[in-house]
Design an enzyme around this catalytic site. Structure first.
Site, mmCIF file in Angstrom:
data_model
loop_
_atom_site.group_PDB
_atom_site.id
_atom_site.type_symbol
_atom_site.label_atom_id
_atom_site.label_comp_id
_atom_site.label_asym_id
_atom_site.label_seq_id
_atom_site.Cartn_x
_atom_site.Cartn_y
_atom_site.Cartn_z
ATOM 1 N N LYS A 54 0.829 -1.218 0.000
ATOM 2 C CA LYS A 54 0.000 0.000 0.000
ATOM 3 C C LYS A 54 0.858 1.261 0.000
ATOM 4 O O LYS A 54 0.620 2.180 -0.765
ATOM 5 C CB LYS A 54 -0.865 0.067 1.271
ATOM 6 C CG LYS A 54 -2.016 -0.858 1.327
ATOM 7 C CD LYS A 54 -2.885 -0.530 2.534
ATOM 8 C CE LYS A 54 -2.173 -0.552 3.870
ATOM 9 N NZ LYS A 54 -1.754 -1.838 4.370
ATOM 10 N N ARG A 94 11.611 -7.379 5.813
ATOM 11 C CA ARG A 94 11.503 -6.010 5.302
ATOM 12 C C ARG A 94 12.438 -5.027 6.025
ATOM 13 O O ARG A 94 12.549 -5.036 7.239
ATOM 14 C CB ARG A 94 10.041 -5.557 5.482
ATOM 15 C CG ARG A 94 9.790 -4.158 5.006
ATOM 16 C CD ARG A 94 8.334 -3.927 4.782
ATOM 17 N NE ARG A 94 7.590 -3.702 6.018
ATOM 18 C CZ ARG A 94 6.349 -3.203 6.035
ATOM 19 N NH1 ARG A 94 5.721 -2.931 4.923
ATOM 20 N NH2 ARG A 94 5.735 -3.031 7.179
ATOM 21 N N ARG A 140 -0.765 -8.644 13.484
ATOM 22 C CA ARG A 140 -1.245 -7.577 12.595
ATOM 23 C C ARG A 140 -2.102 -8.155 11.469
ATOM 24 O O ARG A 140 -3.104 -7.567 11.074
ATOM 25 C CB ARG A 140 -0.054 -6.811 12.012
ATOM 26 C CG ARG A 140 0.562 -5.854 13.023
ATOM 27 C CD ARG A 140 1.936 -5.386 12.596
ATOM 28 N NE ARG A 140 1.935 -4.647 11.364
ATOM 29 C CZ ARG A 140 2.987 -4.565 10.546
ATOM 30 N NH1 ARG A 140 4.113 -5.186 10.853
ATOM 31 N NH2 ARG A 140 2.916 -3.858 9.450
ATOM 32 N N ARG A 152 -9.412 1.543 8.443
ATOM 33 C CA ARG A 152 -9.182 0.122 8.717
ATOM 34 C C ARG A 152 -10.347 -0.505 9.460
ATOM 35 O O ARG A 152 -10.340 -1.705 9.698
ATOM 36 C CB ARG A 152 -7.947 -0.023 9.602
ATOM 37 C CG ARG A 152 -6.648 -0.333 8.847
ATOM 38 C CD ARG A 152 -5.574 -0.155 9.869
ATOM 39 N NE ARG A 152 -4.383 -0.905 9.746
ATOM 40 C CZ ARG A 152 -3.230 -0.402 9.313
ATOM 41 N NH1 ARG A 152 -3.161 0.794 8.806
ATOM 42 N NH2 ARG A 152 -2.142 -1.131 9.372
ATOM 43 N N ARG A 182 11.263 -2.195 11.085
ATOM 44 C CA ARG A 182 10.219 -1.716 11.979
ATOM 45 C C ARG A 182 10.096 -2.641 13.184
ATOM 46 O O ARG A 182 10.157 -3.853 13.035
ATOM 47 C CB ARG A 182 8.880 -1.666 11.229
ATOM 48 C CG ARG A 182 8.709 -0.366 10.488
ATOM 49 C CD ARG A 182 7.497 -0.379 9.632
ATOM 50 N NE ARG A 182 6.286 -0.840 10.305
ATOM 51 C CZ ARG A 182 5.076 -0.738 9.777
ATOM 52 N NH1 ARG A 182 4.923 -0.192 8.586
ATOM 53 N NH2 ARG A 182 4.021 -1.183 10.419
#
Ligand code: AMP
Length: 220
Positions: free
Chosen positions: A13, A127, A171, A88, A160
């Site tokens: 996104k 990531r 998540r 969300r 992160r």
């Protein structure tokens, strides 16, 4: 034009919202980035949201809606924007409609970037993100040319704190439980566009922009 980008954490996104907002000339509103900035600056909002983010659960709706409403009132959003990571929940989606309606505006399209759960887990656990320009890298599929340095701006890369395997699983669970009704909400209004997120960054971006162009031509 007001666009919503939907998709699970790791679907791309943020990357797509950055490309589209640049190409179409719209502001980019990323709720996760706004919260991370607040945490980094240790503002009152940052202190309030840190614990939720560390656990991989959603920040309460009233806090999130307030932050986004303030951002939406800034002058760069007048002509439109791309929402990334918001809404969300159903409550957020309805609050967004209300805030826009107060300005005589509405959401034009919601783009859903579809990626399988297995692929999301793979993507998120390797990531790395540039501290300066937010470009994402992946240890296996798209490593930087120089270890720990961004190819684009030379910024330092970081992982992160909520990209650990345990938090990633939470998540994704939260996402599928709370955001699926939001997909259905936009689908019922005929606003949902689905794009295959496995295609790769350039192809996904092209597909989204082509569909938006076609839609705006049809609307004329
Ligand atoms: P993201 O960068 O979009 O993956 O968001 C990181 C974290 O910020 C999420 O796990 C939530 O804790 C919080 N967050 C971001 N956007 C929202 C939202 N729209 N509603 C509630 N919490 C959010």
């Amino acid at each position: 034009m007001f666009l919503v980008l939907l998709g699970a954490p790791g679907a791309g996104k943020g990357t797509q919202a950055a490309i589209i907002s640049r190409k179409v000339g719209l502001a980019h509103i990323a709720s996760g980035d706004l919260f991370r900035q607040a945490v980094e600056k240790e503002t009152k909002l940052g202190q309030l949201v840190k614990a939720y983010m560390d656990k991989g659960i959603l920040v309460p709706d009233e806090v999130t809606i307030q932050m986004i409403s303030e951002r939406l009132n800034e002058p760069d959003c007048k002509a439109g924007c791309v929402f990334d990571g918001f809404p969300r929940t159903m409550e957020q989606a309805k609050a967004l409609d209300k805030a826009l309606a107060n300005q005589g505006k509405l959401i034009d399209k919601a783009v859903y970037i579809e990626v399988s759960e297995e692929e999301l887990l793979k993507r998120l656990s390797g990531r790395w993100i540039c501290h300066q320009c937010q470009t994402p890298y992946h240890e296996v599929s798209s490593p930087p040319k120089v270890p720990n340095r961004c190819d684009k701006c030379g910024g330092e890369l970081y992982q992160r704190s909520d990209d650990t395997e345990e938090t990633v699983k939470e998540r994704l669970k939260v996402y599928f439980a709370q955001t699926t009704p939001v997909l259905n909400y936009y689908e019922a209004q005929g606003k949902l566009i689905k794009v295959d997120g496995k295609l790769g960054i350039e192809k996904v971006a092209k597909e989204i922009i082509d569909v938006l162009r076609l839609e705006s031509m049809n609307a004329k």
